[in-house]
Design a protein around this motif. Structure first.
Motif, short mmCIF file in Angstrom:
data_model
loop_
_atom_site.label_atom_id
_atom_site.label_comp_id
_atom_site.label_asym_id
_atom_site.label_seq_id
_atom_site.Cartn_x
_atom_site.Cartn_y
_atom_site.Cartn_z
N GLY A 113 0.01 -1.62 84.03
CA GLY A 113 -0.83 -0.45 83.44
C GLY A 113 -1.45 0.00 84.61
O GLY A 113 -2.64 1.14 84.13
N VAL A 114 -1.63 -0.41 85.71
CA VAL A 114 -2.33 0.20 87.08
C VAL A 114 -1.97 1.83 87.09
O VAL A 114 -0.84 2.01 87.35
N ARG A 115 -2.76 2.68 87.29
CA ARG A 115 -2.44 3.95 87.26
C ARG A 115 -2.51 4.39 88.56
O ARG A 115 -3.11 3.99 89.70
N ASP A 116 -1.22 5.15 88.84
CA ASP A 116 -0.96 5.73 90.33
C ASP A 116 -1.32 4.93 91.44
O ASP A 116 -1.95 5.02 92.12
N ALA A 117 -0.63 3.46 91.15
CA ALA A 117 -1.05 2.54 92.20
C ALA A 117 -0.67 3.01 93.81
O ALA A 117 -1.73 2.68 94.68
N TYR A 118 0.64 3.44 93.99
CA TYR A 118 0.75 3.70 95.27
C TYR A 118 -0.26 5.00 95.96
O TYR A 118 -0.79 4.68 97.11
N ALA A 119 -0.41 5.97 95.23
CA ALA A 119 -1.27 6.95 95.55
C ALA A 119 -2.68 6.73 95.82
O ALA A 119 -3.20 6.94 96.91
#
Length: 285
Positions: A113-119
């Motif tokens: 559920g982590v949002r936009d982890a890479y960005a």
């Protein structure tokens, strides 16, 4: 001597520039300092220049990622020549796998559920070619998954946890060879952090010594009093020099500030007495 021989700048997973680290080290009374970014030499010229302007003795350093018997181990090189071609090439080869690991880590975290982890990790990375666990840890703290970076590492980013990604780094003997060929002293970083048994640790130290390794971090930001006693004894058993370090990354994250580690205990030989470092320091005076 107030020596701090392991810390990180924004060129790897720290948050301060090399110049800001030099100023912080000088303000905290550090007398001998090394910048040891992960698999990267880019911050050394800036660090060296600002240390010189502040009258702070400096040795060039690096921290190399190693895979040993399935575990990740870090080897610090102190007093290395940052212009040494084989070392530069070796570090490029280590860095080449980091981006793939970061993408796989981002995929694993987004499943939670982590949002936009890479960005978002890229937003924290001063060097986009060196996105690492610390950058993802800061994202998880921002998004409320943990109260601090230490908790993220414990609950998400170590083996057996949902954000951990297996990766093959370089071999122990290869990392030591790069350091020695570049004129440096090889040091096993924060040995108390590795989840390996006592017998395995002695095996690691034996292989490291056979490869030409000369020192271990006896005092580290990761070590309490019992670890300092243990690694003091092991340093004497193996004939290793003892290093002292904070492993400082950020003012709000690191348990020990630059230059604020405990002193080296009696009965160990400081790593700055190793011939390669002693020669460099004498020539710099």
């Amino acid at each position: 001597m107030n020596a701090d021989l392991h810390c990180h700048s924004s060129h790897s997973d720290g948050v301060l520039s090399p110049a800001a680290l030099a100023a912080r080290a000088a303000a905290n009374g550090v007398e001998l300092w090394a910048l040891t970014d992960h698999d990267n030499l880019d911050g050394l010229a800036e660090a060296r220049s600002h240390a010189s302007s502040l009258g702070l003795a400096f040795v060039d350093g690096v921290e190399i990622s190693v895979t040993w018997q399935g575990s990740t181990v870090h080897v610090v090189g102190l007093g290395i020549d940052p212009g040494h071609g084989p070392l530069q090439a070796g570090l490029r080869s280590v860095r080449s796998g980091r981006d793939l690991r970061a993408l796989r880590m981002a995929e694993a975290l987004e499943l939670l559920g982590v949002r936009d982890a890479y960005a978002n990790a890229m937003r924290h990375a001063g060097n986009p070619s060196l996105v690492g666990r610390s950058h993802f840890a800061r994202v998880l703290v921002e998004q409320g998954y943990a109260g601090d970076v230490s908790a993220v590492f414990r609950d998400y980013l170590v083996r057996g946890r949902p954000g951990y990604v297996e990766h093959q780094w370089t071999a122990l003997a290869q990392a030591v060879a790069w350091i020695l060929d570049a004129g440096g002293v090889a040091v096993i970083a924060h040995p108390g952090r590795y989840r390996i048994s006592g017998d395995q640790l002695r095996l690691l130290f034996g292989e490291f010594r056979a490869a030409g390794g000369e020192a271990i971090e006896v005092v580290s930001g990761s070590h309490g009093d019992s670890e300092v006693r243990t690694f003091s004894r092991l340093a004497r058993d193996f004939g290793f020099y003892a290093s002292r370090a904070s492993d400082f990354h950020a003012p709000d994250e690191s348990p020990i500030d630059l230059g604020r580690s405990a002193p080296l205990p009696d009965g160990v030989e400081p790593v700055w007495q190793a011939p390669a470092l002693r020669h460099q320091l004498r020539c710099a005076v």
